[in-house]
Design a protein around this motif. Structure first.
Motif, short mmCIF file in Angstrom:
data_model
loop_
_atom_site.label_atom_id
_atom_site.label_comp_id
_atom_site.label_asym_id
_atom_site.label_seq_id
_atom_site.Cartn_x
_atom_site.Cartn_y
_atom_site.Cartn_z
N GLN A 43 0.84 -1.19 0.00
CA GLN A 43 0.00 0.00 0.00
C GLN A 43 0.88 1.24 0.00
OE1 GLN A 43 -2.54 -0.14 3.37
NE2 GLN A 43 -3.87 -1.71 2.54
N GLU A 44 0.36 2.29 -0.62
CA GLU A 44 1.07 3.55 -0.56
C GLU A 44 0.85 4.16 0.82
OE1 GLU A 44 0.43 4.76 -5.20
OE2 GLU A 44 0.01 6.20 -3.65
N SER A 45 1.83 4.86 1.29
CA SER A 45 1.74 5.47 2.61
C SER A 45 2.02 6.95 2.50
CB SER A 45 2.74 4.82 3.55
OG SER A 45 2.75 5.50 4.79
N ILE A 46 1.33 7.74 3.29
CA ILE A 46 1.61 9.17 3.28
C ILE A 46 2.71 9.52 4.29
CG2 ILE A 46 -0.67 9.83 2.48
CD1 ILE A 46 -1.34 10.56 5.40
N VAL A 47 3.13 8.55 5.06
CA VAL A 47 4.19 8.77 6.02
C VAL A 47 5.50 8.36 5.37
CG1 VAL A 47 5.07 8.19 8.30
CG2 VAL A 47 2.62 8.34 7.93
N LEU A 48 6.44 9.31 5.29
CA LEU A 48 7.73 9.04 4.65
C LEU A 48 8.82 8.91 5.69
CD1 LEU A 48 7.62 11.70 1.80
CD2 LEU A 48 7.14 9.28 1.61
N PRO A 49 9.82 8.09 5.42
CA PRO A 49 10.99 8.08 6.30
C PRO A 49 11.68 9.44 6.26
CG PRO A 49 10.99 6.18 4.83
CD PRO A 49 9.89 7.08 4.38
N ALA A 50 12.43 9.75 7.29
CA ALA A 50 13.07 11.05 7.42
C ALA A 50 13.96 11.39 6.23
CB ALA A 50 13.87 11.11 8.71
N ALA A 51 14.73 10.42 5.74
CA ALA A 51 15.64 10.68 4.61
C ALA A 51 14.86 11.04 3.35
CB ALA A 51 16.52 9.47 4.36
N LEU A 56 12.69 15.09 -0.48
CA LEU A 56 11.51 15.70 -1.11
C LEU A 56 11.47 17.19 -0.82
CD1 LEU A 56 8.95 15.27 -2.74
CD2 LEU A 56 7.77 14.77 -0.61
N ARG A 57 11.74 17.59 0.43
CA ARG A 57 11.78 19.01 0.78
C ARG A 57 12.83 19.74 -0.03
NH1 ARG A 57 10.30 17.57 5.66
NH2 ARG A 57 12.31 17.27 6.61
#
Length: 160
Positions: A43-51, A56-57
């Motif tokens: 499943q796709e998740s909206i929570v990303l790992p910190a890295a 992305l930022r």
């Protein structure tokens, strides 16, 4: 002997039927919501790992834009000015791009704002106006490489 239903028995039967239909409706909603999901499918998740979030930022952060001085009584022609955030333009000390020698420039004349979608210019209510390619800037405007910004007697060329 006649079999007659009382009002209480009829209401009880209707209540039971209503509850059965309600549970059937909820089951159908849950089934349709989970139809495409299987136990082994990721499943796709909206929570990303910190890295990944940091990467992305960084990719969405405003990239530096540059303007080059074409003509100016205050700045050296040919000077490149890197813009990575909002920069005020004018004669006042609070401006990032100071045009002290240009008497037709207001104290706070315009703002150049580098964003993720490009470089924007906005007139800050100056007396003599701000122009892009000869047209007056009346609202915030997105600049393209090759545009010429005229502030007083200063011309700035937008570079990529």
């Amino acid at each position: 002997m006649t079999v007659g239903l009382t009002v209480d028995e009829t209401l009880l039967g209707l209540k039971v039927a209503f509850i059965v239909l309600l549970y059937l409706f909820v089951w159908l909603v849950v089934r349709s919501a989970t139809k495409g999901l299987s136990a082994g499918a990721p499943q796709e998740s909206i929570v990303l790992p910190a890295a990944e979030a940091a990467a992305l930022r960084a990719s969405l952060a405003p990239s530096a834009r540059r303007v080059r001085v074409l003509t100016s009584p205050a700045l050296e022609p040919g000077t490149a000015i890197e813009l990575s955030q909002a920069a005020g333009v004018g004669r006042g000390a609070e401006n990032a791009i100071r045009l002290d020698g240009d008497t037709t420039v207001s104290s706070r004349h315009a703002t150049l704002d580098s964003r993720s979608d490009g470089l924007w210019v906005e007139d800050a209510g100056s007396t003599n106006g701000t122009f892009v390619n000869g047209a007056p800037v009346t609202t915030r405007r997105l600049l393209q490489p090759g545009d010429v910004i005229r502030i007083g007697h200063t011309d700035l060329l937008v570079e990529a």
